[in-house]
Design a protein around this motif. Sequence first.
Motif, PDB file in Angstrom:
ATOM      1  N   GLU A   1       0.831  -1.209   0.000  1.00  0.00           N
ATOM      2  CA  GLU A   1       0.000   0.000   0.000  1.00  0.00           C
ATOM      3  C   GLU A   1       0.869   1.264   0.000  1.00  0.00           C
ATOM      4  OE1 GLU A   1      -3.009  -0.244  -0.611  1.00  0.00           O
ATOM      5  OE2 GLU A   1      -3.626  -2.222   0.052  1.00  0.00           O
ATOM      6  N   PRO A   2       1.733   1.442  -1.013  1.00  0.00           N
ATOM      7  CA  PRO A   2       2.691   2.549  -1.000  1.00  0.00           C
ATOM      8  C   PRO A   2       2.079   3.926  -1.227  1.00  0.00           C
ATOM      9  CG  PRO A   2       2.783   1.412  -3.099  1.00  0.00           C
ATOM     10  CD  PRO A   2       1.871   0.600  -2.216  1.00  0.00           C
ATOM     11  N   THR A   3       0.809   3.987  -1.649  1.00  0.00           N
ATOM     12  CA  THR A   3       0.210   5.289  -1.940  1.00  0.00           C
ATOM     13  C   THR A   3      -0.820   5.709  -0.892  1.00  0.00           C
ATOM     14  OG1 THR A   3      -1.457   4.222  -3.357  1.00  0.00           O
ATOM     15  CG2 THR A   3       0.559   4.986  -4.417  1.00  0.00           C
ATOM     16  N   THR A   4      -0.882   4.999   0.231  1.00  0.00           N
ATOM     17  CA  THR A   4      -1.827   5.341   1.288  1.00  0.00           C
ATOM     18  C   THR A   4      -1.579   6.748   1.812  1.00  0.00           C
ATOM     19  OG1 THR A   4      -2.031   3.039   1.987  1.00  0.00           O
ATOM     20  CG2 THR A   4      -2.639   4.718   3.598  1.00  0.00           C
ATOM     21  N   GLY A   5      -2.634   7.544   1.911  1.00  0.00           N
ATOM     22  CA  GLY A   5      -2.537   8.880   2.480  1.00  0.00           C
ATOM     23  C   GLY A   5      -2.011   9.941   1.541  1.00  0.00           C
ATOM     24  N   LEU A   6      -1.802   9.607   0.271  1.00  0.00           N
ATOM     25  CA  LEU A   6      -1.262  10.570  -0.677  1.00  0.00           C
ATOM     26  C   LEU A   6      -2.364  11.108  -1.583  1.00  0.00           C
ATOM     27  CD1 LEU A   6       1.978   8.692  -1.832  1.00  0.00           C
ATOM     28  CD2 LEU A   6       1.668  10.209   0.143  1.00  0.00           C
ATOM     29  N   ASP A   7      -2.218  12.387  -1.984  1.00  0.00           N
ATOM     30  CA  ASP A   7      -3.174  12.922  -2.950  1.00  0.00           C
ATOM     31  C   ASP A   7      -2.836  12.378  -4.334  1.00  0.00           C
ATOM     32  OD1 ASP A   7      -1.149  14.545  -4.168  1.00  0.00           O
ATOM     33  OD2 ASP A   7      -1.530  16.135  -2.712  1.00  0.00           O
ATOM     34  N   ARG A   8      -3.711  12.641  -5.304  1.00  0.00           N
ATOM     35  CA  ARG A   8      -3.581  12.005  -6.609  1.00  0.00           C
ATOM     36  C   ARG A   8      -2.255  12.309  -7.295  1.00  0.00           C
ATOM     37  NH1 ARG A   8      -5.677   7.656  -7.506  1.00  0.00           N
ATOM     38  NH2 ARG A   8      -3.739   7.043  -8.459  1.00  0.00           N
ATOM     39  N   ASP A   9      -1.792  13.558  -7.215  1.00  0.00           N
ATOM     40  CA  ASP A   9      -0.526  13.906  -7.854  1.00  0.00           C
ATOM     41  C   ASP A   9       0.633  13.130  -7.235  1.00  0.00           C
ATOM     42  OD1 ASP A   9      -1.758  15.632  -9.591  1.00  0.00           O
ATOM     43  OD2 ASP A   9      -1.279  17.442  -8.443  1.00  0.00           O
ATOM     44  N   LEU A  10       0.628  13.021  -5.903  1.00  0.00           N
ATOM     45  CA  LEU A  10       1.703  12.290  -5.240  1.00  0.00           C
ATOM     46  C   LEU A  10       1.583  10.787  -5.441  1.00  0.00           C
ATOM     47  CD1 LEU A  10       2.178  14.305  -1.936  1.00  0.00           C
ATOM     48  CD2 LEU A  10       3.829  14.020  -3.788  1.00  0.00           C
ATOM     49  N   VAL A  11       0.360  10.287  -5.588  1.00  0.00           N
ATOM     50  CA  VAL A  11       0.179   8.879  -5.949  1.00  0.00           C
ATOM     51  C   VAL A  11       0.879   8.597  -7.276  1.00  0.00           C
ATOM     52  CG1 VAL A  11      -1.503   7.182  -6.748  1.00  0.00           C
ATOM     53  CG2 VAL A  11      -1.926   8.453  -4.647  1.00  0.00           C
ATOM     54  N   ASP A  12       0.620   9.457  -8.260  1.00  0.00           N
ATOM     55  CA  ASP A  12       1.225   9.262  -9.577  1.00  0.00           C
ATOM     56  C   ASP A  12       2.744   9.376  -9.501  1.00  0.00           C
ATOM     57  OD1 ASP A  12      -1.306   8.953 -10.587  1.00  0.00           O
ATOM     58  OD2 ASP A  12      -1.422  10.962 -11.458  1.00  0.00           O
ATOM     59  N   ARG A  13       3.229  10.350  -8.739  1.00  0.00           N
ATOM     60  CA  ARG A  13       4.674  10.542  -8.645  1.00  0.00           C
ATOM     61  C   ARG A  13       5.337   9.364  -7.936  1.00  0.00           C
ATOM     62  NH1 ARG A  13       7.829  16.063  -6.743  1.00  0.00           N
ATOM     63  NH2 ARG A  13       9.947  15.190  -6.788  1.00  0.00           N
ATOM     64  N   THR A  14       4.716   8.874  -6.867  1.00  0.00           N
ATOM     65  CA  THR A  14       5.264   7.727  -6.153  1.00  0.00           C
ATOM     66  C   THR A  14       5.256   6.487  -7.031  1.00  0.00           C
ATOM     67  OG1 THR A  14       4.546   8.608  -4.013  1.00  0.00           O
ATOM     68  CG2 THR A  14       4.979   6.236  -4.129  1.00  0.00           C
ATOM     69  N   ALA A  15       4.146   6.262  -7.718  1.00  0.00           N
ATOM     70  CA  ALA A  15       4.063   5.102  -8.611  1.00  0.00           C
ATOM     71  C   ALA A  15       5.127   5.179  -9.698  1.00  0.00           C
ATOM     72  CB  ALA A  15       2.670   5.018  -9.227  1.00  0.00           C
ATOM     73  N   ASP A  16       5.315   6.362 -10.263  1.00  0.00           N
ATOM     74  CA  ASP A  16       6.320   6.524 -11.320  1.00  0.00           C
ATOM     75  C   ASP A  16       7.727   6.259 -10.790  1.00  0.00           C
ATOM     76  OD1 ASP A  16       4.297   7.164 -13.063  1.00  0.00           O
ATOM     77  OD2 ASP A  16       4.670   9.325 -13.014  1.00  0.00           O
ATOM     78  N   GLU A  17       8.012   6.680  -9.550  1.00  0.00           N
ATOM     79  CA  GLU A  17       9.337   6.442  -8.988  1.00  0.00           C
ATOM     80  C   GLU A  17       9.561   4.951  -8.737  1.00  0.00           C
ATOM     81  OE1 GLU A  17      12.867   6.812  -8.495  1.00  0.00           O
ATOM     82  OE2 GLU A  17      11.862   8.742  -8.712  1.00  0.00           O
ATOM     83  N   LEU A  18       8.527   4.253  -8.283  1.00  0.00           N
ATOM     84  CA  LEU A  18       8.638   2.808  -8.122  1.00  0.00           C
ATOM     85  C   LEU A  18       8.895   2.133  -9.469  1.00  0.00           C
ATOM     86  CD1 LEU A  18       5.732   2.170  -5.576  1.00  0.00           C
ATOM     87  CD2 LEU A  18       8.190   2.276  -5.091  1.00  0.00           C
ATOM     88  N   ARG A  19       8.254   2.633 -10.500  1.00  0.00           N
ATOM     89  CA  ARG A  19       8.471   2.087 -11.841  1.00  0.00           C
ATOM     90  C   ARG A  19       9.902   2.342 -12.311  1.00  0.00           C
ATOM     91  NH1 ARG A  19       6.473  -1.819 -15.119  1.00  0.00           N
ATOM     92  NH2 ARG A  19       8.608  -2.154 -15.764  1.00  0.00           N
ATOM     93  N   ARG A  20      10.420   3.536 -12.001  1.00  0.00           N
ATOM     94  CA  ARG A  20      11.795   3.835 -12.384  1.00  0.00           C
ATOM     95  C   ARG A  20      12.779   2.896 -11.689  1.00  0.00           C
ATOM     96  NH1 ARG A  20       9.904   9.168 -13.173  1.00  0.00           N
ATOM     97  NH2 ARG A  20       9.926   9.673 -10.958  1.00  0.00           N
ATOM     98  N   HIS A  21      12.464   2.521 -10.446  1.00  0.00           N
ATOM     99  CA  HIS A  21      13.306   1.565  -9.741  1.00  0.00           C
ATOM    100  C   HIS A  21      13.344   0.233 -10.486  1.00  0.00           C
ATOM    101  CE1 HIS A  21      15.132  -0.493  -6.274  1.00  0.00           C
ATOM    102  NE2 HIS A  21      14.303  -1.482  -6.537  1.00  0.00           N
ATOM    103  N   VAL A  22      12.198  -0.200 -10.995  1.00  0.00           N
ATOM    104  CA  VAL A  22      12.126  -1.455 -11.751  1.00  0.00           C
ATOM    105  C   VAL A  22      12.971  -1.370 -13.020  1.00  0.00           C
ATOM    106  CG1 VAL A  22      10.575  -2.959 -13.060  1.00  0.00           C
ATOM    107  CG2 VAL A  22       9.862  -2.046 -10.853  1.00  0.00           C
ATOM    108  N   ASP A  23      12.924  -0.230 -13.678  1.00  0.00           N
ATOM    109  CA  ASP A  23      13.587  -0.079 -14.971  1.00  0.00           C
ATOM    110  C   ASP A  23      15.068   0.259 -14.858  1.00  0.00           C
ATOM    111  OD1 ASP A  23      11.161  -0.562 -16.211  1.00  0.00           O
ATOM    112  OD2 ASP A  23      10.620   1.553 -16.288  1.00  0.00           O
ATOM    113  N   ALA A  24      15.556   0.549 -13.633  1.00  0.00           N
ATOM    114  CA  ALA A  24      16.952   0.947 -13.452  1.00  0.00           C
ATOM    115  C   ALA A  24      17.901  -0.196 -13.794  1.00  0.00           C
ATOM    116  CB  ALA A  24      17.185   1.400 -12.012  1.00  0.00           C
ATOM    117  N   ASP A  25      19.123   0.172 -14.162  1.00  0.00           N
ATOM    118  CA  ASP A  25      20.173  -0.812 -14.432  1.00  0.00           C
ATOM    119  C   ASP A  25      19.754  -1.840 -15.466  1.00  0.00           C
ATOM    120  OD1 ASP A  25      21.758   0.462 -12.527  1.00  0.00           O
ATOM    121  OD2 ASP A  25      21.047  -0.825 -10.909  1.00  0.00           O
ATOM    122  N   GLY A  26      19.125  -1.365 -16.520  1.00  0.00           N
ATOM    123  CA  GLY A  26      18.749  -2.270 -17.599  1.00  0.00           C
ATOM    124  C   GLY A  26      17.600  -3.197 -17.271  1.00  0.00           C
ATOM    125  N   GLY A  27      16.781  -2.809 -16.309  1.00  0.00           N
ATOM    126  CA  GLY A  27      15.619  -3.626 -15.978  1.00  0.00           C
ATOM    127  C   GLY A  27      15.942  -4.829 -15.121  1.00  0.00           C
TER     128      GLY A  27
END
Length: 328
Positions: A184-210
């Motif tokens: 539940e990484p987006t608990t308590g966040l507004d919509r903009d921060l939900v999107d930003r947090t989700a995008d950062e988690l995605r960037r972690h997945v894609d780092a170092d060639g995936g």
Amino acid sequence: MSERSPVLSVRGLSVRFMMPGGEAVAAVTDVHFDVAPGECLALVGESGCGKSVLASALLGLLPANARTAGTALLGDHLDLLHADERTLARTVRGRRIGLVPQSPAAHLTPVRTVRSQLGETVAELTGVRGRAALRAAAEAAAARAAFPSDHLDRHPHELSGGLAQRAATALALAGDAPLLLADEPTTGLDRDLVDRTADELRRHVDADGGGHALLMITHDLNAAERIADRVAVMYAGRLVELTDANAFFGAPGPRHPYSRGLLAALPERAFTPVPGMPPELGALPEGCAFAPRCERATDICRAVLPPPREGFACHHPASVPWPEDARA
């Protein structure tokens, strides 16, 4: 998604809680899934379906009355379900699995500032040394989680729930672990921060060639749609569907009626809640646990547990024509 060996491979994972008097409550039953390098797998479902229990099992954080079965291989050899506490504490938590907890306040040290906790985490997990280097690394980790730099010198009790969530996310990202487990990484966040947090988690997945992977446990289907490669749906302790995210959120849509009900409950869709309530895990019905809430249920649903097939477990999947002789 990578063709390399899975970062995490779960087979037959079950969790039982032993209650006074000898009763065993099944919280998770016979769960199978992989998480590949470069993949985000979103695990979704209502509260009480077993998602967080599954996460706790992977990290060795279950209470003493829990009993586990199955395997959960991290990489090629380490079985998380059978690893001892020393191994989990010293080589897994934080280093090989980064955790974004569901209750961040419980994972933050109350007498230390966010900056000092980030600095200590970076030093312990990455080997960075020197005051200036640690300060820069702590600020970089905070920025990745959209944690404001002018709050770094505050203590956890001085943070709102949303800021505490972002601080916990920053701590999880600081170690650059191969597998990130976000509960539940987006608990308590507004919509903009939900999107930003989700995008950062995605960037972690894609780092170092995936080479990284993410197991995201969430109620937020919009966040899942934004970043997930696959979706796993849990109900009453079992996986009822595991499918490609594009097919789940688009066409042809999910196959299990419960999965379709979750999507229909979204405001931008039908905004129609799934009728009824989930069953108590200590009093599951015979057959399919969703049958009492399902408009497609027949006698076989109420009597026989449907075996998994083609990524879903349902006698009458939603996108299959309704058999005229199956109505009961």
